[in-house]
Design an enzyme around this catalytic site. Structure first.
Site, short mmCIF file in Angstrom:
data_model
loop_
_atom_site.label_atom_id
_atom_site.label_comp_id
_atom_site.label_asym_id
_atom_site.label_seq_id
_atom_site.Cartn_x
_atom_site.Cartn_y
_atom_site.Cartn_z
N LEU A 204 22.48 77.51 31.01
CA LEU A 204 23.41 78.02 31.99
C LEU A 204 23.21 77.32 33.77
O LEU A 204 22.32 77.39 34.39
CB LEU A 204 23.03 80.14 31.68
CG LEU A 204 24.55 79.83 33.32
CD1 LEU A 204 25.69 79.94 32.38
CD2 LEU A 204 23.61 82.15 32.84
N HIS A 205 24.33 76.44 33.97
CA HIS A 205 23.81 76.59 35.52
C HIS A 205 25.47 75.96 36.46
O HIS A 205 24.98 75.08 37.00
CB HIS A 205 22.89 74.88 35.05
CG HIS A 205 23.83 73.36 34.86
ND1 HIS A 205 24.51 73.20 33.67
CD2 HIS A 205 24.89 72.85 35.12
CE1 HIS A 205 24.92 72.08 33.67
NE2 HIS A 205 25.03 71.86 34.67
N ARG A 206 26.59 75.89 35.40
CA ARG A 206 27.52 74.99 35.71
C ARG A 206 27.50 76.45 37.38
O ARG A 206 27.96 77.41 37.46
CB ARG A 206 28.53 75.85 35.34
CG ARG A 206 28.73 74.18 33.80
CD ARG A 206 29.16 72.95 34.84
NE ARG A 206 29.57 71.92 34.02
CZ ARG A 206 29.67 71.13 33.27
NH1 ARG A 206 30.72 70.43 34.63
NH2 ARG A 206 30.00 70.33 32.31
N ARG A 241 19.20 76.11 39.86
CA ARG A 241 20.19 76.55 40.35
C ARG A 241 20.59 78.00 39.84
O ARG A 241 20.78 78.79 41.09
CB ARG A 241 21.62 75.34 40.37
CG ARG A 241 22.87 76.83 41.26
CD ARG A 241 23.90 76.39 39.50
NE ARG A 241 24.19 75.13 40.41
CZ ARG A 241 25.51 74.42 41.03
NH1 ARG A 241 25.43 75.20 42.09
NH2 ARG A 241 25.99 72.95 41.18
N ASP A 286 26.41 76.39 29.30
CA ASP A 286 27.85 75.76 29.97
C ASP A 286 27.88 74.25 30.20
O ASP A 286 28.61 73.34 30.84
CB ASP A 286 28.28 76.40 31.46
CG ASP A 286 26.96 76.55 31.96
OD1 ASP A 286 25.79 76.06 31.81
OD2 ASP A 286 26.98 77.01 33.50
#
Length: 363
Positions: A204-206, A241, A286
Site C-alpha cells: 500500500l503506497h499510492r 511513505r 494499490d
C-alpha cells in the site's frame, strides 16, 4: 542509431522494468549512458536491484531527492538537460509514469532529441493521479512509443497518436522470466514462517490512498477484517511513505496490532517480493506493477483502487477492483481466493527488451 543515447530511471519499479533493456544494451555493447535521477534514494534497496539483475552502476546519479512534484520534476529537468549537453546524448529512453519519466522526456523534447517511451499507452483515465498526468504528457512528446499490450495501442490511437507506436510486450515479463528460476528456492517464506496459500501479500503506497486520512482508515478496517473474517495471515511489505503517514496519523501501533499481520520494514527487495507473491493466496495492493506481476505469476490480485491502468488484468479475471470500503475489500479477497487461476497473461513472451532496442537502435 550510431549515436550515444541515455536511459534515465529514478524509482525502483523503473529500475526493475528497465533492467532487461539495460542488460540487452550491455550484451550488444552499445554506446549508452545509464542515468539515475535519485528520485528514490535508498542506496541499499537500489543496490539490491542492481545486484539481482547483474546491472552495471549508473554512469551518474543526479541526486534530486524528494520534495513536491514540481520541485522534483524541475530539478531532474535542469540536471538531466545539463548532462545531455555535457555527454553529447542524441536520444533518450524513459519508462512509465514517474516524475523522472516526465522530466526526462521534457528535457529531450526541448532539445529536439528522439524519445523512446517504454510502457506507453497505459491509461487509468483519472487525471487526479500524478502518474496519469506524467504518462499522458510523456506519450505526447515521445517519438517512439513502446506499448505493452493492444489495449495500450488503442489508447494511443484514441488520442490521435498512431505514428511511431510499436506493440512490444511488457518488459516486466522479461524481468520476471530472468528471476523466475530462483523463486521456488527463495528463503523468505521460511524466514517469515509462512505456509504457501495461507497468506495475503499486501502493499500500500499510492499517494491518493496514503495521503487521505479517512480513506486510510477505511483501508485499515478492510485489512483487519480480511485477517479476522477470512483467516488469512497478512504479510505487509510496508512502504516508507505509508509508514510515515501511519506515524503522522498516530496509527502505527494500530497497524502493527492488526491480528495476524506480519509487517516487513524496510520492504523486501524485488526477488523476495516476487517469491512472496508467487505463493500467496491473494495479492492485495494499490500498485500497478504488482497487478501485472501477480497476473504473470498466476496469482489472483485485489486492487485497492477504483480504477486501473491495467484493464487487461480485469478482462482475463486475474484482478478485481475493491475500492476502499471494508465490505468490498473483504468480498473481493474472498472471491479471488477461490477464483480459478487458468488465465494466460497478456504481457508478451519475455522478449520485449529485444524488440525495443531493435526498433530504437535502427532509427
Amino acid at each position: 542509431m550510431g549515436k550515444r543515447f541515455a536511459i534515465i530511471v529514478g524509482t525502483r519499479p523503473e529500475i526493475i522494468k528497465m533492467a532487461p533493456v539495460i542488460r540487452e544494451c550491455e550484451r550488444r555493447k552499445v554506446d549508452y549512458r545509464l542515468v539515475h535521477s535519485g528520485q528514490h534514494y535508498d542506496h541499499a534497496m537500489d543496490r539490491a536491484i542492481f545486484e539481482q539483475f547483474q546491472l552495471p552502476d549508473p554512469h551518474v546519479n543526479l541526486r534530486v531527492g524528494s520534495g513536491r512534484h514540481g520541485e522534483v520534476t524541475a530539478r531532474i529537468l535542469e540536471r538531466f538537460e545539463a548532462y545531455i549537453l555535457q555527454e553529447d546524448i542524441r536520444a533518450v529512453l524513459v519508462h512509465g509514469d514517474t516524475n523522472t519519466t516526465l522530466a526526462g522526456a521534457l528535457a529531450a523534447a526541448k532539445l529536439n532529441l528522439p524519445i523512446g517511451h517504454v510502457e506507453a499507452g497505459l491509461r487509468s483515465f483519472d487525471r487526479t493521479m500524478p502518474e496519469e498526468v506524467n504518462r499522458v504528457l510523456a506519450d505526447h512528446v515521445a517519438t517512439h512509443l513502446f506499448a505493452p499490450t493492444p489495449a495500450a495501442v488503442d489508447n494511443l490511437r484514441a488520442e490521435g497518436i498512431e505514428n511511431g507506436v510499436y506493440l512490444t510486450g511488457q518488459t516486466a515479463a522479461d524481468a520476471i522470466e530472468f528471476l523466475r528460476p530462483g523463486l521456488a528456492e527463495h528463503p523468505i517464506l521460511n524466514e517469515l514462517h509462512l505456509k504457501p496459500g495461507a497468506y495475503v501479500y499486501l502493499t500500500l503506497h499510492r499517494q491518493e490512498n496514503t495521503d487521505h486520512r479517512e480513506r486510510m482508515d477505511l483501508l485499515i478496517q478492510g485489512i483487519e477484517r480480511v485477517g479476522k473474517e477470512l483467516g488469512f495471515t497478512i504479510v505487509c511489505a510496508l512502504h516508507p511513505r505509508t509508514r510515515g503517514r501511519l506515524i503522522e496519523y498516530g496509527w502505527l501501533d494500530r497497524f502493527y496490532g492488526i491480528p495476524g499481520i506480519r509487517v516487513v520494514y524496510p520492504p523486501v527487495d524485488v526477488f523476495a517480493s516476487l517469491a512472496l507473491q508467487s505463493q500467496a493466496a491473494v495479492v492485495l495492493t494499490d500498485s500497478g506493477g504488482l497487478q501485472e506481476e501477480a497476473c504473470m505469476l498466476g496469482v489472483p490480485c485485489v486492487t485497492l483502487r477504483e480504477n486501473t491502468e491495467r484493464p487487461e488484468t480485469l478482462a482475463i479475471g486475474s484482478n478485481r477492483l475493491a475500492g476502499y470500503h471494508p465490505d468490498t475489500i473483504v468480498e473481493a479477497v474472498s472471491m479471488m481466493a477461490r477464483a480459478p487461476r487458468g488465465w494466460t497473461h497478456p504481457y508478451g513472451d519475455g522478449r520485449a527488451s529485444i524488440r525495443i532496442l531493435d526498433i530504437f537502435l535502427a532509427e
